[in-house]
Design an enzyme around this catalytic site. Structure first.
Site, short mmCIF file in Angstrom:
data_model
loop_
_atom_site.label_atom_id
_atom_site.label_comp_id
_atom_site.label_asym_id
_atom_site.label_seq_id
_atom_site.Cartn_x
_atom_site.Cartn_y
_atom_site.Cartn_z
N HIS A 157 0.83 -1.22 0.00
CA HIS A 157 0.00 0.00 0.00
C HIS A 157 0.86 1.26 0.00
CE1 HIS A 157 -3.27 -2.75 1.36
NE2 HIS A 157 -2.29 -3.27 2.08
N SER A 278 14.91 21.84 -15.42
CA SER A 278 13.73 22.67 -15.60
C SER A 278 14.17 24.02 -16.13
CB SER A 278 13.01 22.86 -14.25
OG SER A 278 12.23 24.04 -14.29
N LYS A 284 16.11 21.56 -10.24
CA LYS A 284 15.42 20.35 -10.64
C LYS A 284 16.29 19.34 -11.35
CE LYS A 284 11.00 20.31 -10.79
NZ LYS A 284 10.14 19.39 -10.12
N GLU A 291 9.27 8.72 -16.53
CA GLU A 291 7.85 9.06 -16.70
C GLU A 291 7.34 8.63 -18.07
OE1 GLU A 291 9.13 13.17 -15.29
OE2 GLU A 291 6.98 13.21 -14.94
#
Ligand code: ARG
Length: 459
Positions: A157, A278, A284, A291
């Site tokens: 979980h 970024s 970043k 992704e």
């Protein structure tokens, strides 16, 4: 003007839109090498059977080699009017060798032709996938070997569950990708029968030798039913189904990399080569590749659903609907291969952070199960009672804002008087993982066995 291949029956050529909706040359030119291999096998067989002369077969063979080299060098004049790769190749062959080209299509139809071409292509793709999966598995094993005994939290979980080892977690993916490999291998084995010689659908009255063409093309034999041979696209669907499951596995690992590389987790550091910045936030390091791998499942699964939907309810045998099979498979295969390459690169380059893993492993009361097991083993409590006692200890620790190993013996004995100092041994994460020596368990000793077994298996 009417088509040269079937114009006999037609007075006028097709409407421009008819041509546009009908043409597949824009994508099926990827089948060129397979189409030419199929034609060469067919022509050689026709000659061996005395259906065409050796001289014609030789002219066809030579001509097809010229066509192939024109395609490879990019000088081949693909034509939409000629609809697809099969007719483009044949028409060009005619220009090169003349009359013998017209004999190549004896005892053959585009229906068995496209079926054999596409099967050969998907079969090659299964081999490419196998190589790519092996490389990914090896990268994971490399990670597992390095961190066989690094302790990290295991989750259910996405809540801390029990301590596990980094090596164990990496090897879990090895198991998944190995099953994917065997799924592709299964699909390849089942698809490796030749539809060539089924002709349009009913077979042919020419005395062809389907066993010979099957063998020449590396198939295990001819497909036994000519109607099935031109109707079947299971092979492509099996490829897409295996691809979907495999992409699903990749998306899970990719998601873990996204989570693990976040500032909140800091379990892994992705290399510069696999990070993006970024344009506004200078700090970043974004895991874009992970992704995108996570997202690839969308189009791969989409291809599977699309082709299933195209095929459902189609009456036997060939319908033009089936021309829609190729773009789905090409797109899924291309993106699958790209995802393999990116994931293998990221996994090979990433550095796990053992210190952070260990700190995380020790938090969240991850050794509560070890404590309950200790109560069963040492004090003879039934597991349900041990569970309850441990739950009270966790609540106590939580109230004090500490982890289980930080409780004092007095605190612990306030919950259950018979607990002794020895309990602290099982509260440490290293001891916790070391104790899980059951077959397939997370103990470093077990994980090393799993690694050794896979390395031997992979050779
Ligand atoms: N371009 C067609 C396809 O991809 C080849 C087979 C055409 N056969 C036919 N009878 N129209 O399916």
């Amino acid at each position: 003007t009417a088509n040269t291949m079937w114009g006999g029956r037609f007075a006028a050529g097709p409407d421009a839109i008819m041509e546009a909706i009908n043409a597949s040359i824009g994508f099926d030119q990827r089948l060129a090498a397979q189409d030419i291999a199929g034609s060469r096998a067919h022509a050689a067989m026709l000659a061996a059977q005395g259906i065409i002369t050796d001289k014609d077969a030789e002219a066809i063979r030579e001509g097809l080699l010229t066509v192939l080299s024109e395609i490879e060098t990019g000088e081949f004049p693909f034509s939409t009017a000629l609809e697809d790769i099969h007719m483009n190749v044949e028409a060009r062959l005619k220009e090169i060798v003349g009359e013998p080209a017209g004999r190549l299509h004896t005892a053959r139809s585009r229906n068995d032709q496209v079926a054999v071409d596409f099967r050969l292509w998907v079969r090659d793709q299964c081999d490419a996938v196998d190589t790519a999966l092996k490389a990914l598995i090896e990268a994971l094993i490399g990670q597992a070997e390095q961190g066989a005994d690094w302790v990290m939290p295991g989750f259910t979980h996405l809540q801390t569950a029990q301590p596990v080892t980094w090596g164990h977690h990496m090897m879990a993916y090895v198991e998944m990708f190995a099953r994917d490999r065997s799924r592709f291998a299964d699909a390849r084995r089942r698809m490796n029968l030749s539809p060539l010689g089924a002709a349009a659908l009913a077979g042919t009255s020419f005395l062809i030798d389907r066993h010979a063409t099957a063998e020449a093309l590396g198939f295990d034999g001819p497909m036994p039913n000519s109607l099935d041979a031109v109707s079947d696209r299971d092979f492509a669907l099996e490829f897409l189904a295996a691809s979907s499951i495999c992409a699903m596995h990749m998306s899970r690992l990719a998601e873990e990399l996204v989570i693990w590389s976040s500032a909140q987790f800091r379990f892994v550091k992705m290399s510069d080569r696999w990070s993006t910045g970024s344009s506004i936030m200078p700090q970043k390091r974004n895991p874009d590749a992970a992704e995108l791998i996570r997202a690839k499942i969308g189009r791969i699964f989409g291809a599977n659903v699309a082709l299933m939907t195209v095929m459902k309810g189609l009456p036997l045998t060939y319908s033009k609907d089936m021309q829609e099979d190729k773009e789905q498979v090409f797109d899924a295969a291309d993106n699958l291969m790209l995802a393999f390459a990116a994931l293998t690169g990221m996994v090979g380059d990433m550095s796990a952070q053992p210190e952070n893993l260990k700190i995380a492993a020790a938090s969240g009361f991850s050794t509560a199960t070890d404590l309950a097991d200790w109560l069963v083993r040492e004090l003879g409590l039934p597991f349900r009672d041990a569970h309850h006692v441990t739950g009270s200890l966790v609540a106590l620790a939580e109230g004090k804002g500490v982890d289980l190993p930080d409780l004092s013996l007095d605190d612990i004995q306030s919950v259950h008087a018979e607990i002794t100092e020895a309990v602290f041994e099982v509260l440490g994460v290293e001891n916790s993982v070391a104790s899980r020596t059951s077959f397939g368990g997370t103990a470093p000793s077990e994980v090393r066995k799993q690694i050794a077994a896979w390395k031997e298996h992979l050779g």
